[in-house]
Design an enzyme around this catalytic site. Structure first.
Site, short mmCIF file in Angstrom:
data_model
loop_
_atom_site.label_atom_id
_atom_site.label_comp_id
_atom_site.label_asym_id
_atom_site.label_seq_id
_atom_site.Cartn_x
_atom_site.Cartn_y
_atom_site.Cartn_z
N CYS A 136 -7.15 1.47 -5.48
CA CYS A 136 -8.43 1.91 -4.92
C CYS A 136 -8.71 3.38 -5.23
O CYS A 136 -9.86 3.81 -5.21
CB CYS A 136 -8.46 1.67 -3.41
SG CYS A 136 -7.15 2.52 -2.52
N ASN A 137 -7.66 4.16 -5.52
CA ASN A 137 -7.84 5.59 -5.75
C ASN A 137 -7.76 6.00 -7.22
O ASN A 137 -8.07 7.14 -7.55
CB ASN A 137 -6.78 6.40 -4.99
CG ASN A 137 -7.08 6.47 -3.51
OD1 ASN A 137 -8.23 6.36 -3.11
ND2 ASN A 137 -6.06 6.62 -2.70
N SER A 195 -1.58 11.60 -4.38
CA SER A 195 -2.39 10.76 -3.50
C SER A 195 -3.29 11.61 -2.61
O SER A 195 -3.05 12.81 -2.42
CB SER A 195 -1.47 9.90 -2.61
OG SER A 195 -0.65 9.07 -3.40
N GLU A 200 2.11 9.42 0.73
CA GLU A 200 1.83 8.06 1.20
C GLU A 200 2.70 7.07 0.43
O GLU A 200 2.98 7.23 -0.75
CB GLU A 200 0.35 7.72 1.06
CG GLU A 200 -0.19 7.73 -0.36
CD GLU A 200 -0.46 6.34 -0.87
OE1 GLU A 200 -0.04 5.38 -0.21
OE2 GLU A 200 -1.06 6.22 -1.93
N GLN A 202 2.30 3.65 -0.04
CA GLN A 202 1.75 2.45 -0.66
C GLN A 202 1.75 2.54 -2.19
O GLN A 202 1.94 1.55 -2.88
CB GLN A 202 0.33 2.20 -0.16
CG GLN A 202 -0.22 0.84 -0.55
CD GLN A 202 -1.57 0.57 0.08
OE1 GLN A 202 -2.08 1.40 0.81
NE2 GLN A 202 -2.13 -0.57 -0.21
N GLY A 277 -10.74 -9.11 6.15
CA GLY A 277 -9.69 -9.19 5.12
C GLY A 277 -8.32 -9.01 5.72
O GLY A 277 -8.07 -8.02 6.41
N ALA A 278 -7.44 -9.99 5.46
CA ALA A 278 -6.09 -9.93 6.03
C ALA A 278 -5.02 -9.86 4.96
O ALA A 278 -3.90 -10.34 5.13
CB ALA A 278 -5.86 -11.15 6.94
N MET A 281 -3.79 -4.58 2.55
CA MET A 281 -4.49 -3.43 3.15
C MET A 281 -4.96 -3.76 4.56
O MET A 281 -4.82 -2.95 5.48
CB MET A 281 -5.69 -3.05 2.27
CG MET A 281 -5.32 -2.66 0.85
SD MET A 281 -4.65 -1.01 0.74
CE MET A 281 -6.16 -0.06 0.72
N GLY A 282 -5.52 -4.98 4.72
CA GLY A 282 -5.99 -5.38 6.05
C GLY A 282 -4.88 -5.44 7.06
O GLY A 282 -5.03 -5.01 8.22
#
Length: 537
Positions: A136-137, A195, A200, A202, A277-278, A281-282
């Site tokens: 996403c980044n 980041s 972070e 992730q 959304g699960a 990320m969710g």
């Protein structure tokens, strides 16, 4: 011979690659100019011999038949530096630091498509290995390029074709890093230093996923694979030795922090939360909400299976599952909506949101959308509504300020580790340079052995017993292996000792000179030729 002024790298490549079609020959001929200059006449003679220029056109040119061939002169000229260039590790990237989310979402490549992207990239003429890191980044493409300039040009054009973004616009936002700088960058990325939220965790899992997806994919080769595996080691070491992840947050955690910053403090316990959304990320959003004291929320997902698993893990929290078909009605009953799905199209548009019931007065009547998806799940038009506030991944920068001084100190410690690990990786990669020499030296020795063996057996006659033949063959192999043992030992290096590595590379160059191993077609030139011929089929 000043050929470099009249024959560019691209022209040399076209000539050396022996284009098979007559049309390409004709075009190559038009690229060579100023035939009357000293030293270039011999070059034209070579073109005539190869059929690039027709013989009848050659009759008008005076040619010295005793001159050294133009190709041999080119081999010693500055123009040949292109074919002797070492392949480079290059990263072509666009990140949250310099590229708006509107552009990143067009470039985003789903994980399932990474192998296909690697195959397409390695199909380019000057790209040998490739990997894709799309989050996403950031959207970063790592390649081993047989030529830096040509490789970057080909990858940028591929990105443009893939996304529909003009090359000129991509060039305004992209960053380019080569070799040591590229190595340091992926190490910093893996360590969480690049980041939005320093340290972070992730991103390390995402780097691991690149390796997992790349295993067995043609094009995820030794250099790129080694680079990403070493990056994982660096990421783990930085987190262990500096404790940089302590107190640091992921994108999901930052999203929760941002939402709570925007809500009135008195409403934190009563704000109605909706998570759309699960997935990974969710799930992290849900966990961070729980960590902040939220004990009830609604989760919208395509199926109930993942939600049930989360509910089982967080038994003290009331998690209400709703299908996607009820998403809008659930949004009308929520004050804060987190979106984190893989949908390539927006789930919420202005027309969807404008008729929703207002948010509760406890949160000031403003409904918050916190969209951490790329591509975005919430259309930018939604922010035009007065009773709505929309935040995406680019807005998470507000959260980064917490504990900044402490994290910067840990980042400095991490940089020391990265510098050390970068030297180790570069030493390992340098040691790979001796591999072609090892192969060429063995092949050279084997040709001599076989030729002399055939001469010997020919003198001994046709009625030699098989046992004698085998004994003579074994004898010749044994002699060659023992003679090569010393040179081979001095060509092998594990890269852990810079002095030993330096000596190893000196030995490599000495053996190349002594056995004339460099007179054969260069490894890089051979690779480029093979790539072009393959793409012409």
């Amino acid at each position: 011979m000043a050929v470099s002024t009249s024959v560019s790298g691209a022209k040399l490549e076209a000539l050396l690659l022996k284009s098979s079609s007559s049309s390409s020959r004709a075009s190559s001929a038009t690229r060579v100019s100023v035939f009357g200059k000293p030293g270039v006449i011999e070059f034209r003679r070579t073109l005539i011999q190869r059929g690039v220029i027709r013989c009848e056109a050659a009759a008008h040119d005076p040619i010295n038949t005793t001159s050294v061939s133009a190709l041999e002169q080119l081999k010693t000229s500055a123009a040949d530096r292109y074919t002797k260039e070492r392949s480079s590790i290059v990263v072509i990237g666009l990140s949250v630091h310099s590229t708006p989310v509107e552009m990143r979402e067009k470039l985003a490549i789903p994980e399932a498509e990474w192998p296909q992207a690697i195959g397409e990239l390695c199909g380019l003429n000057h790209i040998e290995e490739a990997a894709v890191l799309s989050t996403c980044n950031r959207m970063e493409i790592y390649v081993v390029a047989l030529s830096q300039h040509r490789g970057v040009k080909e990858v940028t054009e591929w990105m443009s074709k893939k996304s529909g973004i003009p090359v000129s616009e991509l060039c305004q936002h992209r960053f380019l890093l080569y070799n040591k700088d590229a190595t340091q960058h992926i190490f910093e990325v893996s360590a969480g230093l690049d980041s939005l939220v320093l340290g972070e965790g992730q991103i390390l899992a995402q780097v691991k996923q690149v390796v997992k997806v790349g295993q067995g994919v043609n094009g995820f080769g030794r250099n790129i694979s080694g680079l990403f595996k070493h990056a994982i080691t660096v990421g783990k070491r930085v987190r262990t030795e500096t404790n940089i992840a302590a107190g640091a947050v992921s994108v999901s955690s930052a999203a929760v922090e941002l939402a709570l910053m925007k809500l009135p403090e008195a409403s934190h316990d009563n704000a109605r939360m909706l998570v759309v959304g699960a997935g990974k990320m969710g799930k992290l959003v849900i966990k961070h909400l729980v960590a902040k004291g939220c004990i009830k929320m609604v989760v919208v997902n395509r199926t109930e299976e993942r939600v049930a698993a989360i509910r089982e893990e967080l038994k003290d929290v009331e998690i209400i599952y709703k299908p996607l078909s009820e998403m809008l009605s659930c949004a009308g009953e929520a004050d804060v909506i987190f979106t984190s799905t893989a949908s390539e199209n927006p789930l919420f548009l202005k027309d969807h949101v404008k008729d929703l019931p207002p948010a509760s007065q406890e949160v000031g009547g403003l409904r918050l959308f916190v969209d951490i998806s790329v591509p975005r799940n919430v259309g930018s038009c939604v922010s035009d509504l007065d009773a709505v506030r929309v935040y995406n991944v680019d807005d998470l920068k507000e959260v980064v300020a917490a504990n900044k001084e402490d994290r910067l100190r840990k980042a400095m410690e991490a940089q020391a580790i990265i510098t050390e690990e970068s030297k180790q990786f570069e030493a390992w990669r340098d040691s790979l340079e001796t591999v072609p020499t090892i192969k060429k030296l063995r092949a050279h020795a084997e040709r001599i052995r076989v030729a002399e063996l055939e001469k010997c057996l020919g003198k001994m006659g046709d009625d030699i017993p098989k046992k004698t033949r085998r004994a003579v063959d074994d004898l010749s192999r044994g002699i060659v292996n023992k003679l090569l043992h010393g040179p081979m030992q001095h060509l092998r290096c594990d890269g852990s000792d810079s002095r030993t590595l330096s000596e190893t590379l000196e030995n490599m160059h000495a053996l190349n000179r002594m056995f004339s191993l460099e007179t054969e077609i260069s490894v890089l030139e051979e690779k480029i030729r093979a790539k072009v011929e393959q793409n012409q089929k």
